[in-house]
Scaffold this motif. Structure first.
Motif, PDB file in Angstrom:
ATOM      1  N   GLU A   1       1.131  -1.687  -0.115  1.00 13.19           N
ATOM      2  CA  GLU A   1       0.465   0.272   0.403  1.00 13.19           C
ATOM      3  C   GLU A   1       0.603   1.884   0.058  1.00 13.19           C
ATOM      4  OE1 GLU A   1      -3.407   2.626   3.232  1.00 13.19           O
ATOM      5  OE2 GLU A   1      -2.590   0.320   3.301  1.00 13.19           O
ATOM      6  N   TYR A   2       2.358   1.164   0.289  1.00 15.40           N
ATOM      7  CA  TYR A   2       2.913   2.096   0.554  1.00 15.40           C
ATOM      8  C   TYR A   2       3.748   1.957   0.165  1.00 15.40           C
ATOM      9  CZ  TYR A   2       0.221   2.527   4.656  1.00 15.40           C
ATOM     10  OH  TYR A   2      -0.850   2.840   6.135  1.00 15.40           O
ATOM     11  N   VAL A   3       3.954   1.880  -1.098  1.00 15.44           N
ATOM     12  CA  VAL A   3       5.068   1.180  -2.159  1.00 15.44           C
ATOM     13  C   VAL A   3       4.292   2.131  -3.800  1.00 15.44           C
ATOM     14  CG1 VAL A   3       6.045   0.266  -4.212  1.00 15.44           C
ATOM     15  CG2 VAL A   3       6.216  -0.835  -1.454  1.00 15.44           C
ATOM     16  N   TYR A   4       5.130   3.653  -3.411  1.00 17.45           N
ATOM     17  CA  TYR A   4       5.006   4.479  -4.668  1.00 17.45           C
ATOM     18  C   TYR A   4       5.316   4.483  -6.305  1.00 17.45           C
ATOM     19  CZ  TYR A   4       3.121   6.260  -0.231  1.00 17.45           C
ATOM     20  OH  TYR A   4       2.019   5.946   0.348  1.00 17.45           O
TER      21      TYR A   4
ATOM     22  N   ASN B   1      10.638   3.394  -3.752  1.00 15.89           N
ATOM     23  CA  ASN B   1       9.999   4.625  -2.893  1.00 15.89           C
ATOM     24  C   ASN B   1       8.746   4.122  -2.209  1.00 15.89           C
ATOM     25  OD1 ASN B   1       8.629   6.886  -2.179  1.00 15.89           O
ATOM     26  ND2 ASN B   1       8.813   8.279  -4.199  1.00 15.89           N
ATOM     27  N   TYR B   2       9.201   3.764  -0.430  1.00 11.90           N
ATOM     28  CA  TYR B   2       8.112   3.396   0.541  1.00 11.90           C
ATOM     29  C   TYR B   2       7.630   4.570   1.258  1.00 11.90           C
ATOM     30  CZ  TYR B   2       6.576   0.269   3.879  1.00 11.90           C
ATOM     31  OH  TYR B   2       5.684   0.051   4.399  1.00 11.90           O
ATOM     32  N   LYS B   3       6.536   4.583   1.073  1.00 14.72           N
ATOM     33  CA  LYS B   3       6.502   5.966   1.828  1.00 14.72           C
ATOM     34  C   LYS B   3       6.944   7.213   1.454  1.00 14.72           C
ATOM     35  CE  LYS B   3       4.806   3.039   5.718  1.00 14.72           C
ATOM     36  NZ  LYS B   3       4.593   2.420   7.732  1.00 14.72           N
ATOM     37  N   GLY B   4       7.527   7.287   0.634  1.00  9.82           N
ATOM     38  CA  GLY B   4       8.159   8.234   0.593  1.00  9.82           C
ATOM     39  C   GLY B   4       9.814   8.476   0.497  1.00  9.82           C
ATOM     40  N   ASN B   5      10.618   7.581   0.764  1.00 13.65           N
ATOM     41  CA  ASN B   5      11.607   7.928   0.990  1.00 13.65           C
ATOM     42  C   ASN B   5      12.332   6.611  -0.427  1.00 13.65           C
ATOM     43  OD1 ASN B   5      12.441  10.103   2.601  1.00 13.65           O
ATOM     44  ND2 ASN B   5      10.973   8.455   4.201  1.00 13.65           N
ATOM     45  N   TYR B   6      13.889   6.879  -0.783  1.00 10.63           N
ATOM     46  CA  TYR B   6      13.799   5.255  -1.584  1.00 10.63           C
ATOM     47  C   TYR B   6      14.887   4.527  -0.428  1.00 10.63           C
ATOM     48  CZ  TYR B   6      12.721   7.775  -5.526  1.00 10.63           C
ATOM     49  OH  TYR B   6      11.601   8.687  -6.551  1.00 10.63           O
TER      50      TYR B   6
ATOM     51  N   ARG C   1       5.787   3.525 -11.567  1.00  5.14           N
ATOM     52  CA  ARG C   1       4.933   4.427 -10.635  1.00  5.14           C
ATOM     53  C   ARG C   1       3.394   3.770 -10.004  1.00  5.14           C
ATOM     54  NH1 ARG C   1       5.364  11.028 -11.943  1.00  5.14           N
ATOM     55  NH2 ARG C   1       4.283  10.776 -10.225  1.00  5.14           N
ATOM     56  N   ILE C   2       3.517   3.934  -8.915  1.00  4.31           N
ATOM     57  CA  ILE C   2       1.661   2.754  -8.772  1.00  4.31           C
ATOM     58  C   ILE C   2       0.972   3.852  -8.144  1.00  4.31           C
ATOM     59  CG2 ILE C   2       0.945   0.948  -7.515  1.00  4.31           C
ATOM     60  CD1 ILE C   2       4.565   1.279  -7.766  1.00  4.31           C
ATOM     61  N   SER C   3      -0.417   3.779  -9.948  1.00  7.62           N
ATOM     62  CA  SER C   3      -1.291   4.500  -8.733  1.00  7.62           C
ATOM     63  C   SER C   3      -2.196   4.132  -7.629  1.00  7.62           C
ATOM     64  CB  SER C   3      -2.474   4.879  -9.532  1.00  7.62           C
ATOM     65  OG  SER C   3      -3.148   3.390  -9.940  1.00  7.62           O
ATOM     66  N   HIS C   4      -2.908   5.023  -6.765  1.00 14.47           N
ATOM     67  CA  HIS C   4      -3.045   4.711  -5.238  1.00 14.47           C
ATOM     68  C   HIS C   4      -4.114   5.351  -5.451  1.00 14.47           C
ATOM     69  CE1 HIS C   4       1.372   3.790  -3.928  1.00 14.47           C
ATOM     70  NE2 HIS C   4       0.461   3.268  -3.343  1.00 14.47           N
ATOM     71  N   GLN C   5      -5.553   4.424  -4.802  1.00 12.18           N
ATOM     72  CA  GLN C   5      -6.731   4.987  -4.594  1.00 12.18           C
ATOM     73  C   GLN C   5      -6.873   5.516  -2.974  1.00 12.18           C
ATOM     74  OE1 GLN C   5      -9.813   4.867  -6.928  1.00 12.18           O
ATOM     75  NE2 GLN C   5      -9.659   6.031  -5.346  1.00 12.18           N
ATOM     76  N   ALA C   6      -7.529   6.576  -2.409  1.00 14.81           N
ATOM     77  CA  ALA C   6      -6.537   6.922  -1.121  1.00 14.81           C
ATOM     78  C   ALA C   6      -8.158   7.628  -0.719  1.00 14.81           C
ATOM     79  CB  ALA C   6      -5.584   8.286  -0.891  1.00 14.81           C
ATOM     80  N   LEU C   7      -9.494   6.992  -0.517  1.00 14.98           N
ATOM     81  CA  LEU C   7     -10.450   7.654  -0.803  1.00 14.98           C
ATOM     82  C   LEU C   7     -10.052   8.865   0.736  1.00 14.98           C
ATOM     83  CD1 LEU C   7     -13.316   4.763  -1.703  1.00 14.98           C
ATOM     84  CD2 LEU C   7     -12.376   6.349  -2.929  1.00 14.98           C
TER      85      LEU C   7
ATOM     86  N   ILE D   1      -1.380   1.855 -14.110  1.00 20.50           N
ATOM     87  CA  ILE D   1       0.424   1.958 -13.324  1.00 20.50           C
ATOM     88  C   ILE D   1       1.359   2.262 -14.372  1.00 20.50           C
ATOM     89  CG2 ILE D   1       2.627   0.803 -12.717  1.00 20.50           C
ATOM     90  CD1 ILE D   1       0.614  -1.633 -11.715  1.00 20.50           C
ATOM     91  N   ARG D   2       1.783   3.115 -14.362  1.00 18.06           N
ATOM     92  CA  ARG D   2       2.923   4.474 -15.947  1.00 18.06           C
ATOM     93  C   ARG D   2       4.361   4.180 -14.789  1.00 18.06           C
ATOM     94  NH1 ARG D   2       2.815  10.747 -16.297  1.00 18.06           N
ATOM     95  NH2 ARG D   2       4.686  10.568 -14.964  1.00 18.06           N
ATOM     96  N   ILE D   3       5.340   2.987 -16.134  1.00 19.64           N
ATOM     97  CA  ILE D   3       6.295   3.407 -16.114  1.00 19.64           C
ATOM     98  C   ILE D   3       7.165   4.263 -17.249  1.00 19.64           C
ATOM     99  CG2 ILE D   3       7.751   1.364 -16.894  1.00 19.64           C
ATOM    100  CD1 ILE D   3       5.343  -0.668 -16.430  1.00 19.64           C
ATOM    101  N   GLY D   4       7.728   5.239 -16.215  1.00 25.84           N
ATOM    102  CA  GLY D   4       8.667   5.775 -16.852  1.00 25.84           C
ATOM    103  C   GLY D   4       9.873   5.042 -17.977  1.00 25.84           C
TER     104      GLY D   4
END
Length: 306
Positions: free
Chosen positions: A21-24, A37-42, A120-126, A93-96
């Motif tokens: 859930e926190y892998v971005y 990129n885990y919780k905003g940190n690499y 880059r993994i998209s997240h649904q954060a309702l 999921i977008r892959i650069g």
């Protein structure tokens, strides 16, 4: 989903070491360590079962596997995306991609010899827009809104949730999502990303075409779009706002000060096209709201000391 584009061994390793859930982002570079990129940190990906904890390095075969699966074994079919340095999967999921640019008469025709991928993994954060929804929509009127942040700070996730919040049974707004890179709503048929009951989506089109054609045919009350940067993008937004359509958009900038110095944005600010500017960061995790500003660039909501 992620397990559909990664080899089983890599997915299992990431799943074992991280809460998905926190892998971005997952960055894969040939012959270099894979980073997460885990919780905003690499963090460098390691195999903790190996007592030496060596970094897991990507190989050419790994890059080719991910490309093959992500493009359904047809790089050619995705070339319109690849020449713009990305691929979008069905799950949003977008892959650069980075590699060797091939030009034809000065125009980019493709990218070959791909050596780097940024998954880059998209997240649904309702509900993530709950703290700022009353600033964006006041007295049942949607404000023209610009969401800014550095890359990876949650802009797309926020505007996706705004689409959900602003178009519901209690407050029906006909919202048009202009999803140029398939990030907001994902690809056709994807059921994993929810953008709202009364939302229309036009995907894969540049903003100037989508804004012009959809304004004529769909009569939206609100247009939501991602990553404006080019002069044509801004011209389209100005035209829509002057036509009475409300616009919610995002842009890359670290702060209001940074935004002022970005090309083409000075006139937008000077002429007060946006009534709300929302600044995000990763300071306390992805999606940290640093502040909400009005058309005069005055702070009207600052949860933290800036």
């Amino acid at each position: 989903m992620l397990y559909n584009i990664l080899p089983e061994w890599l997915f299992n390793l990431i799943n074992k070491n991280f809460i998905l859930e926190y892998v971005y982002e997952i960055r894969v570079r040939i012959n270099k360590p894979i980073t997460i990129n885990y919780k905003g940190n690499y963090q460098v990906l390691v195999d903790k079962d190996n007592f030496k904890h060596p970094p897991i390095c990507a190989t050419k075969d790994l890059v080719e596997y991910i490309l093959s699966v992500s493009t359904k074994q047809s790089l050619y079919a995705f070339n319109d995306q690849i020449k713009h340095c990305y691929i979008t999967t069905d799950a949003g999921i977008r892959i650069g991609v980075c590699g060797t640019v091939v030009q034809n008469s000065g125009a980019v025709s493709t990218i070959k010899n791909i050596t780097s991928l940024n998954i880059r993994i998209s997240h649904q954060a309702l509900g993530c827009s709950e703290p700022i929804i009353n600033f964006v929509c006041a007295a049942r009127t949607v404000k023209n809104t610009l969401v800014i942040s550095p890359p990876g700070a949650g802009k797309t996730t926020l505007i996706r949730d705004l689409a959900n919040k602003l178009s519901n049974e209690k407050n029906i707004n006909n919202i048009l999502v202009v999803d140029e890179r398939f990030e907001i709503a994902g690809s056709f048929g994807n059921q994993n990303i929810e953008v709202g009951e009364f939302v229309d989506v036009i995907s894969g089109s540049n903003k100037s075409f989508a804004f012009f054609e959809a304004l004529k045919t769909m009569s939206p009350s609100v247009i939501i779009t991602d990553e404006i940067s080019e002069e044509e993008d801004i011209a389209s937004i100005k035209s829509a706002i002057k036509s009475g359509v409300k616009v919610i958009a995002t842009a890359h900038a670290e702060s209001i000060k940074d935004l002022k110095f970005k090309k083409h944005f000075d006139k937008l600010l000077e002429n007060k096209f946006f009534e709300r500017i929302i600044v995000l960061s990763t300071r306390n995790g992805v999606g940290t709201i640093e502040g909400v500003f009005d058309e005069n660039l005055r702070a009207i909501y600052v949860p933290y000391m800036l």
